[in-house]
Every structure is written in C-alpha cells, then in structure tokens.
Design a protein around this motif. Structure first.
Motif, PDB file in Angstrom:
ATOM      1  N   ARG A   1       0.838  -1.199   0.000  1.00 29.73           N
ATOM      2  CA  ARG A   1       0.000   0.000   0.000  1.00 29.73           C
ATOM      3  C   ARG A   1       0.875   1.252   0.000  1.00 29.73           C
ATOM      4  N   ARG A   2       1.912   1.247   0.809  1.00 30.94           N
ATOM      5  CA  ARG A   2       2.826   2.400   0.874  1.00 30.94           C
ATOM      6  C   ARG A   2       3.484   2.650  -0.476  1.00 30.94           C
ATOM      7  N   LEU A   3       3.991   1.600  -1.092  1.00 27.46           N
ATOM      8  CA  LEU A   3       4.642   1.767  -2.386  1.00 27.46           C
ATOM      9  C   LEU A   3       3.629   2.103  -3.481  1.00 27.46           C
ATOM     10  N   GLY A   4       2.439   1.538  -3.373  1.00 16.36           N
ATOM     11  CA  GLY A   4       1.401   1.806  -4.365  1.00 16.36           C
ATOM     12  C   GLY A   4       0.962   3.251  -4.390  1.00 16.36           C
ATOM     13  N   LEU A   5       1.006   3.907  -3.252  1.00 12.45           N
ATOM     14  CA  LEU A   5       0.661   5.327  -3.196  1.00 12.45           C
ATOM     15  C   LEU A   5       1.701   6.167  -3.931  1.00 12.45           C
ATOM     16  N   ALA A   6       2.944   5.757  -3.842  1.00 10.51           N
ATOM     17  CA  ALA A   6       4.017   6.504  -4.502  1.00 10.51           C
ATOM     18  C   ALA A   6       4.149   6.134  -5.980  1.00 10.51           C
ATOM     19  N   TYR A   7       3.804   4.891  -6.319  1.00  9.94           N
ATOM     20  CA  TYR A   7       3.965   4.403  -7.690  1.00  9.94           C
ATOM     21  C   TYR A   7       2.654   3.747  -8.124  1.00  9.94           C
ATOM     22  N   GLN A   8       1.681   4.579  -8.379  1.00 12.33           N
ATOM     23  CA  GLN A   8       0.331   4.080  -8.649  1.00 12.33           C
ATOM     24  C   GLN A   8       0.287   3.232  -9.921  1.00 12.33           C
ATOM     25  N   GLY A   9      -0.417   2.099  -9.800  1.00 11.85           N
ATOM     26  CA  GLY A   9      -0.582   1.205 -10.932  1.00 11.85           C
ATOM     27  C   GLY A   9       0.622   0.342 -11.246  1.00 11.85           C
ATOM     28  N   LYS A  10       1.628   0.352 -10.355  1.00 11.73           N
ATOM     29  CA  LYS A  10       2.858  -0.398 -10.629  1.00 11.73           C
ATOM     30  C   LYS A  10       3.157  -1.475  -9.592  1.00 11.73           C
ATOM     31  N   VAL A  11       2.342  -1.554  -8.554  1.00  8.18           N
ATOM     32  CA  VAL A  11       2.621  -2.472  -7.445  1.00  8.18           C
ATOM     33  C   VAL A  11       1.504  -3.499  -7.341  1.00  8.18           C
ATOM     34  N   PHE A  12       1.878  -4.784  -7.360  1.00  3.49           N
ATOM     35  CA  PHE A  12       0.886  -5.855  -7.353  1.00  3.49           C
ATOM     36  C   PHE A  12       1.255  -6.890  -6.294  1.00  3.49           C
ATOM     37  N   PRO A  13       0.633  -6.804  -5.121  1.00  6.29           N
ATOM     38  CA  PRO A  13       0.946  -7.754  -4.055  1.00  6.29           C
ATOM     39  C   PRO A  13       0.209  -9.078  -4.227  1.00  6.29           C
ATOM     40  N   GLN A  14       0.853 -10.144  -3.804  1.00 10.68           N
ATOM     41  CA  GLN A  14       0.225 -11.462  -3.848  1.00 10.68           C
ATOM     42  C   GLN A  14       0.751 -12.290  -2.676  1.00 10.68           C
ATOM     43  N   LEU A  15      -0.172 -12.830  -1.899  1.00 10.05           N
ATOM     44  CA  LEU A  15       0.209 -13.674  -0.772  1.00 10.05           C
ATOM     45  C   LEU A  15       0.802 -14.973  -1.311  1.00 10.05           C
ATOM     46  N   VAL A  16       2.070 -15.222  -0.969  1.00 16.26           N
ATOM     47  CA  VAL A  16       2.787 -16.355  -1.562  1.00 16.26           C
ATOM     48  C   VAL A  16       3.624 -17.068  -0.505  1.00 16.26           C
ATOM     49  N   ASP A  17       3.423 -18.365  -0.415  1.00 18.67           N
ATOM     50  CA  ASP A  17       4.310 -19.241   0.340  1.00 18.67           C
ATOM     51  C   ASP A  17       5.205 -19.923  -0.691  1.00 18.67           C
ATOM     52  N   VAL A  18       6.496 -19.598  -0.704  1.00 15.94           N
ATOM     53  CA  VAL A  18       7.365 -20.095  -1.777  1.00 15.94           C
ATOM     54  C   VAL A  18       7.628 -21.591  -1.681  1.00 15.94           C
ATOM     55  N   THR A  19       7.238 -22.220  -0.579  1.00 13.21           N
ATOM     56  CA  THR A  19       7.355 -23.681  -0.513  1.00 13.21           C
ATOM     57  C   THR A  19       6.181 -24.362  -1.204  1.00 13.21           C
ATOM     58  N   ASN A  20       5.262 -23.568  -1.735  1.00 15.03           N
ATOM     59  CA  ASN A  20       4.089 -24.074  -2.452  1.00 15.03           C
ATOM     60  C   ASN A  20       4.255 -23.750  -3.936  1.00 15.03           C
ATOM     61  N   LEU A  21       4.494 -24.759  -4.751  1.00 13.98           N
ATOM     62  CA  LEU A  21       4.744 -24.553  -6.180  1.00 13.98           C
ATOM     63  C   LEU A  21       3.590 -23.826  -6.859  1.00 13.98           C
ATOM     64  N   GLU A  22       2.365 -24.143  -6.500  1.00 14.88           N
ATOM     65  CA  GLU A  22       1.204 -23.497  -7.120  1.00 14.88           C
ATOM     66  C   GLU A  22       1.199 -22.005  -6.840  1.00 14.88           C
ATOM     67  N   HIS A  23       1.539 -21.612  -5.610  1.00 14.51           N
ATOM     68  CA  HIS A  23       1.612 -20.189  -5.274  1.00 14.51           C
ATOM     69  C   HIS A  23       2.634 -19.468  -6.142  1.00 14.51           C
ATOM     70  N   VAL A  24       3.810 -20.069  -6.256  1.00 17.06           N
ATOM     71  CA  VAL A  24       4.899 -19.430  -6.995  1.00 17.06           C
ATOM     72  C   VAL A  24       4.561 -19.334  -8.480  1.00 17.06           C
ATOM     73  N   THR A  25       4.021 -20.396  -9.033  1.00 19.50           N
ATOM     74  CA  THR A  25       3.646 -20.396 -10.449  1.00 19.50           C
ATOM     75  C   THR A  25       2.584 -19.351 -10.747  1.00 19.50           C
ATOM     76  N   LYS A  26       1.632 -19.212  -9.850  1.00 16.06           N
ATOM     77  CA  LYS A  26       0.569 -18.224 -10.036  1.00 16.06           C
ATOM     78  C   LYS A  26       1.134 -16.808 -10.039  1.00 16.06           C
ATOM     79  N   LEU A  27       2.073 -16.528  -9.144  1.00 19.14           N
ATOM     80  CA  LEU A  27       2.701 -15.209  -9.078  1.00 19.14           C
ATOM     81  C   LEU A  27       3.455 -14.894 -10.360  1.00 19.14           C
ATOM     82  N   ILE A  28       4.251 -15.823 -10.836  1.00 20.96           N
ATOM     83  CA  ILE A  28       5.064 -15.598 -12.026  1.00 20.96           C
ATOM     84  C   ILE A  28       4.191 -15.502 -13.285  1.00 20.96           C
ATOM     85  N   SER A  29       3.153 -16.313 -13.356  1.00 23.04           N
ATOM     86  CA  SER A  29       2.243 -16.248 -14.502  1.00 23.04           C
ATOM     87  C   SER A  29       1.510 -14.917 -14.555  1.00 23.04           C
TER      88      SER A  29
END
Length: 268
Positions: free
Chosen positions: A50-78
């Motif tokens: 949220r802090r970065l999004g206020l400074a750089y609107q439309g450029k910040v995309f957060p996603q809850l990711v557990d990197v030990t979960n392949l599906e999470h990581v693949t979804k983020l990269i896709s």
C-alpha cells in the motif's frame, strides 16, 4: 544511471521486508513498469504494498505467496508475465537464516530450511525459465549467501541450502545463456534486515540500500556471482587463495561463537 530497469516487469519474493522490500523499492525508483510483490506475511505485505502503491500508482501488485508451495509461486510468475506480455526479472529472494549449534538442529529444521531456502528458489527459477526461453530474454536473480561459498561454523544447515542455490544458478547460466537468459546469485554477508529477529545485527552489517545498490550494479554488469560487502569478497578470496590462513580465521570464529553461545546464548 542506465535504463536496465526501466519499463520492466519484475517478480520479487520475500518482498515485504528486508532485502526483498529494498529490491522492490529500488526497482520502482529506477522506472520499473510493474513489480509483483510476493510474501507469506499478509500484514507486512499489505502495509508495504500500500505504501509503495501510493508513490507508484498502478505499478505495485501484491500477492500472498508461500514459496514452498509450487502453485503459489507459479501463479505469481504467470500473473507477472500476463501483465504486459513479458517477464524481465525474477528475484527469488524469500528465505530464512539459521545459525545454531549442531545439537539443537533437528531433522524437521533441516526439512524446513531446505524447503524454504532451496526449493522456494527452485520453484521460482523453473517456473520462470520456460516463459523466458519462449520470449528469448530474462534475468533470474537468486538469493545465496557467503555461507554457500565458504564453510562457516554453526551454519551447516543454512550453508547447505545456499550452496545448492549457488551451484544451480551457476550451472543454469552456462546452459541457458544461449537462449537469451541471464542468471545472478547474490551472496551477502550480514545485512541489517529482520532476519536477525530481536537481536541487534552484528557490527559488520551493511544497510539494505547499500546491498541493493550493489546487487543492481552487478546485475547491469551481467555478473553471475555477486558477493558483498568488501570484507566478504576478501574472505572468499582468502578461502580460494590461502587455505591455511583461512582455516586459522575460521577456527578463531568457531571458538568465538562457541564462547558466545556459552555465555550469551547467541553467536555474536
């Protein structure tokens, strides 16, 4: 400043604190088109994105990711690739330190650290490779450690996970550079991040900003292995050039850490 980071789409894991957050901030400050911030800590991720999004609107995309979960990581990269049809950078940064006497290390700790520090990087790397090969370009940057380059007492588990990351990254560079891919692995010493928990960081630690500035400078130079700060480059060179002197230094470190654990309950 070159335009290496301008108009680029990047994925950063472990992006809500420490070096990962510093990477996200520096990417945006250097003109990145979009930064996809993955992190397992929902509170930190929401606050920092949220802090970065206020400074750089439309450029910040957060996603809850557990990197030990392949599906999470693949979804983020896709999601990052789908944003504008290209994926320029993947920073596989999420990880955790582990400095403990051997008698306190359990097999559950081994599994946890390998899953997080190694497999989390493997998932991010191998999810990104086919997308980058198809487009003919891309830079994958993995988090190693100086402990993956040299033997360090009381860090066998951590060192094992990081040395595997370093070897994998180096091998992939020579295999896939003909396809337009670039790989880097950064190997820090002590950086002042939340990795130290409630402990005061060691006196030889450097700031996140200094660390990220150096990582980015070396990325632009297409450096494969990025070691910092200078004292760690000196120790790495000593290990490879004067093993007798290195052994004296590391045995002194082992004695110091042994005494610190005995008297203070921590390694420094």
């Amino acid at each position: 400043m070159s335009g290496y980071f301008e108009n680029k789409v990047a994925v950063v894991t472990g992006a809500a604190s420490g070096i990962g957050l510093g990477i996200a901030e520096h990417l945006l400050a250097r003109g990145a088109m979009a930064v996809f911030m993955g992190d397992v800590n929902e509170t930190n991720l929401e606050r920092e994105s949220r802090r970065l999004g206020l400074a750089y609107q439309g450029k910040v995309f957060p996603q809850l990711v557990d990197v030990t979960n392949l599906e999470h990581v693949t979804k983020l990269i896709s999601a990052a690739k789908a944003f504008d049809g290209h994926l320029d950078f993947v920073f596989n940064n999420a990880g955790m330190g582990m400095t403990l006497p051997t008698e306190k290390i359990t097999f559950d700790i081994w599994r946890f650290i390998i899953d997080l520090n190694l497999m989390g990087v493997v998932y991010g790397t191998y999810a990104a490779i086919p997308l980058m090969r198809e487009q003919g370009f891309g830079h994958i940057i993995n988090a190693g450690s100086i402990t993956g380059r040299i033997p360090v007492p009381y860090q066998a588990v951590y060192a094992a996970s990081k040395s595997a990351v370093i070897s994998m990254t180096e091998s992939l560079q020579y295999e896939l550079e003909a396809d337009g891919l670039q790989f880097s692995v950064f190997c820090p010493g002590n950086v002042r991040t939340p990795i130290f928990g409630e402990l005061t960081p060691p006196p030889d630690s450097i700031s996140v900003d200094d660390a990220v500035d150096y990582i980015f400078e070396e990325m632009e130079n297409k450096s494969l292995v990025i070691i910092f700060p200078q004292i760690m480059r000196d120790v790495d060179a000593l290990y490879r050039g004067n093993r007798e002197e290195f052994d004296k230094t590391i045995r002194n470190l082992a004695r110091e850490r042994r005494e610190n654990y005995r008297t203070k309950g921590t390694y420094f």
